[in-house]
Design a protein around this motif. Structure first.
Motif, short mmCIF file in Angstrom:
data_model
loop_
_atom_site.label_atom_id
_atom_site.label_comp_id
_atom_site.label_asym_id
_atom_site.label_seq_id
_atom_site.Cartn_x
_atom_site.Cartn_y
_atom_site.Cartn_z
N ILE A 133 3.17 7.48 5.48
CA ILE A 133 4.11 6.30 3.65
C ILE A 133 4.80 6.57 3.31
O ILE A 133 3.24 7.37 2.33
CB ILE A 133 3.01 5.28 3.92
CG1 ILE A 133 2.83 4.31 4.91
CG2 ILE A 133 3.94 4.14 3.15
CD1 ILE A 133 2.01 3.12 4.71
N VAL A 134 5.49 7.26 1.91
CA VAL A 134 5.68 7.33 0.98
C VAL A 134 5.84 6.68 -0.54
O VAL A 134 5.72 4.58 0.04
CB VAL A 134 7.44 8.14 0.79
CG1 VAL A 134 8.22 8.39 -0.17
CG2 VAL A 134 7.89 8.56 1.87
N PRO A 135 4.79 7.24 -1.14
CA PRO A 135 4.79 5.46 -2.22
C PRO A 135 5.42 5.80 -2.83
O PRO A 135 6.96 5.59 -3.43
CB PRO A 135 3.76 6.47 -3.27
CG PRO A 135 3.50 7.56 -2.60
CD PRO A 135 4.25 8.10 -1.64
N ASN A 136 5.26 3.62 -3.01
CA ASN A 136 6.61 2.89 -3.40
C ASN A 136 6.31 2.26 -3.97
O ASN A 136 5.62 0.59 -3.76
CB ASN A 136 7.18 2.06 -2.42
CG ASN A 136 8.50 1.47 -2.48
OD1 ASN A 136 9.37 0.84 -3.75
ND2 ASN A 136 9.78 1.69 -1.68
N PRO A 137 6.33 1.51 -5.43
CA PRO A 137 5.29 0.23 -6.33
C PRO A 137 6.42 -0.45 -5.73
O PRO A 137 5.73 -1.77 -6.27
CB PRO A 137 6.02 1.09 -7.57
CG PRO A 137 7.48 1.94 -7.30
CD PRO A 137 7.03 2.41 -6.22
N THR A 138 7.10 -0.24 -5.61
CA THR A 138 7.98 -2.61 -5.18
C THR A 138 7.12 -2.60 -4.19
O THR A 138 7.16 -3.39 -3.97
CB THR A 138 9.45 -1.65 -4.76
OG1 THR A 138 10.25 -1.41 -6.18
CG2 THR A 138 10.36 -3.28 -5.26
N ARG A 139 7.56 -1.57 -3.15
CA ARG A 139 6.36 -2.19 -2.15
C ARG A 139 5.27 -2.36 -1.48
O ARG A 139 4.53 -3.76 -1.33
CB ARG A 139 6.64 -1.33 -0.61
CG ARG A 139 6.00 -1.13 0.94
CD ARG A 139 5.63 -0.55 1.51
NE ARG A 139 5.23 -0.09 2.89
CZ ARG A 139 5.85 -0.90 4.34
NH1 ARG A 139 7.20 0.35 3.96
NH2 ARG A 139 5.60 -0.89 5.33
N ASP A 140 4.94 -1.64 -2.78
CA ASP A 140 2.94 -2.12 -3.17
C ASP A 140 3.27 -3.22 -3.93
O ASP A 140 1.91 -4.18 -3.39
CB ASP A 140 2.34 -0.72 -3.94
CG ASP A 140 2.33 0.25 -3.58
OD1 ASP A 140 2.64 0.67 -1.51
OD2 ASP A 140 2.59 1.07 -4.31
N LYS A 141 3.93 -3.55 -4.38
CA LYS A 141 3.80 -5.13 -5.51
C LYS A 141 4.13 -6.06 -4.92
O LYS A 141 3.59 -7.12 -4.98
CB LYS A 141 4.41 -4.51 -6.63
CG LYS A 141 4.58 -6.37 -7.45
CD LYS A 141 5.48 -6.36 -8.85
CE LYS A 141 5.25 -6.86 -10.08
NZ LYS A 141 4.43 -7.59 -10.23
N TYR A 142 5.26 -5.89 -3.96
CA TYR A 142 5.50 -6.86 -3.50
C TYR A 142 4.78 -7.74 -1.87
O TYR A 142 5.48 -8.23 -1.06
CB TYR A 142 7.05 -7.79 -2.68
CG TYR A 142 7.87 -7.69 -4.50
CD1 TYR A 142 8.12 -8.73 -5.21
CD2 TYR A 142 7.47 -6.28 -5.13
CE1 TYR A 142 7.57 -9.37 -6.07
CE2 TYR A 142 8.40 -7.03 -6.88
CZ TYR A 142 8.81 -7.92 -6.86
OH TYR A 142 8.62 -8.78 -8.35
N ILE A 143 4.29 -6.32 -0.62
CA ILE A 143 4.28 -6.29 0.34
C ILE A 143 2.56 -5.91 0.52
O ILE A 143 1.94 -6.63 1.33
CB ILE A 143 5.02 -4.99 1.24
CG1 ILE A 143 5.99 -5.81 1.44
CG2 ILE A 143 4.87 -5.68 2.98
CD1 ILE A 143 7.32 -5.03 1.78
N GLY A 144 2.85 -4.81 -0.83
CA GLY A 144 0.46 -4.41 -0.43
C GLY A 144 0.61 -4.49 1.88
O GLY A 144 1.43 -3.85 1.89
N ASN A 145 -0.87 -4.57 1.56
CA ASN A 145 -1.14 -4.62 2.76
C ASN A 145 -1.06 -5.84 3.74
O ASN A 145 -1.40 -5.77 5.04
CB ASN A 145 -2.79 -4.16 3.19
CG ASN A 145 -3.07 -3.29 2.19
OD1 ASN A 145 -3.09 -1.99 2.38
ND2 ASN A 145 -4.75 -3.36 1.52
N SER A 146 0.19 -6.30 3.56
CA SER A 146 0.89 -7.38 4.59
C SER A 146 1.88 -7.43 5.06
O SER A 146 3.12 -7.83 6.13
CB SER A 146 0.66 -8.58 4.02
OG SER A 146 -0.58 -9.36 2.53
#
Length: 243
Positions: A133-146
């Motif tokens: 997975i490539v780090p993506n701050p938006t994905r981390d903030k809005y999807i997380g581990n879900s």
């Protein structure tokens, strides 16, 4: 002399070209997408790895499609450990995914097969990459581990608020954990401005997320504007699972 300098400064300030806000937003989105694609291409591996990046996927491709619609052998299907779809900093799909395998030999066989595959009229491209997975701050903030439990819902008029969405879909199993049950979708990259009329819904299970998409996709929302004297307007809703 001072008057001439002041006059020239005034003229130069008023002669500056005006910035078209629509064009500015388009350029920002285009630059964000280009930056996302460049960052995704930085970890291409010259030698086989356990992760294969597949690009030029048709819109709406799912993990099930990757496993079962590419004509893979049963052996390769069982060797796929995970499928991660890629998004830019605005959570727009990049029509690519990273397919993770248990071993390098299966990944190599898959890459050879996928690179020659014509899928839904598109010629796929497959390369080895070093990261799952490539780090993506938006994905981390809005999807997380879900993964698989967050649905992108859009098509509402701009005035609809997230509390209304909570109320509309209270019969579904929405959950508040580290992610809110309902939040407005991001609009502009790393600044996390909201996108009006679009929401991210967090469900308790993947099955509930799929049920919601089946029920809501293509349904109609009718704005209640009769009190203002304006005619009612119909909006077609779209929903897709972020994986």
């Amino acid at each position: 002399m001072l008057q001439q300098v002041s006059r020239s400064l005034f003229i130069s300030a008023t002669d500056k070209p005006k910035i078209d806000p629509v064009q500015h937003r388009r350029e920002t989105r285009r630059n964000d997408t280009a930056r996302s694609r460049r960052s995704l291409a930085q970890d291409i591996s010259p030698t086989p790895t356990k992760v294969v990046r597949v690009s030029n996927l048709p819109p709406g491709t799912t993990a099930t499609d990757i496993r079962h619609s590419l004509g893979l052998t049963d052996h390769i299907k069982t060797e796929i450990s995970a499928v991660h779809f890629e998004f830019d900093f605005n959570l727009r799909a990049l029509h690519s995914c990273r397919v993770e395998f248990f071993n390098t030999s299966s990944a190599s066989e898959f890459a050879l097969h996928a690179s020659k595959k014509l899928f839904a009229g598109r010629k796929l491209q497959a390369v080895f990459v070093s990261r799952k997975i490539v780090p993506n701050p938006t994905r981390d903030k809005y999807i997380g581990n879900s993964l698989g439990r967050v649905v992108f819902l859009y098509g509402y008029p701009q005035h609809v608020h997230k509390h209304q969405v909570w109320d509309y879909y209270r019969n579904y199993d929405l959950v508040d954990t580290t992610l809110p049950g309902v939040q407005q979708a991001p609009q502009i990259g790393e600044t996390f401005l909201v996108r009006r009329g679009a929401f991210l819904l967090h469900f308790a299970t993947e099955a509930e997320a799929r049920r919601f998409v089946r029920d809501v996709y293509g349904s109609t929302y009718i704005s209640k504007t009769e009190d203002s004297g304006q005619p009612k307007q119909e909006y077609t809703l779209k929903a897709r699972i972020l994986q």
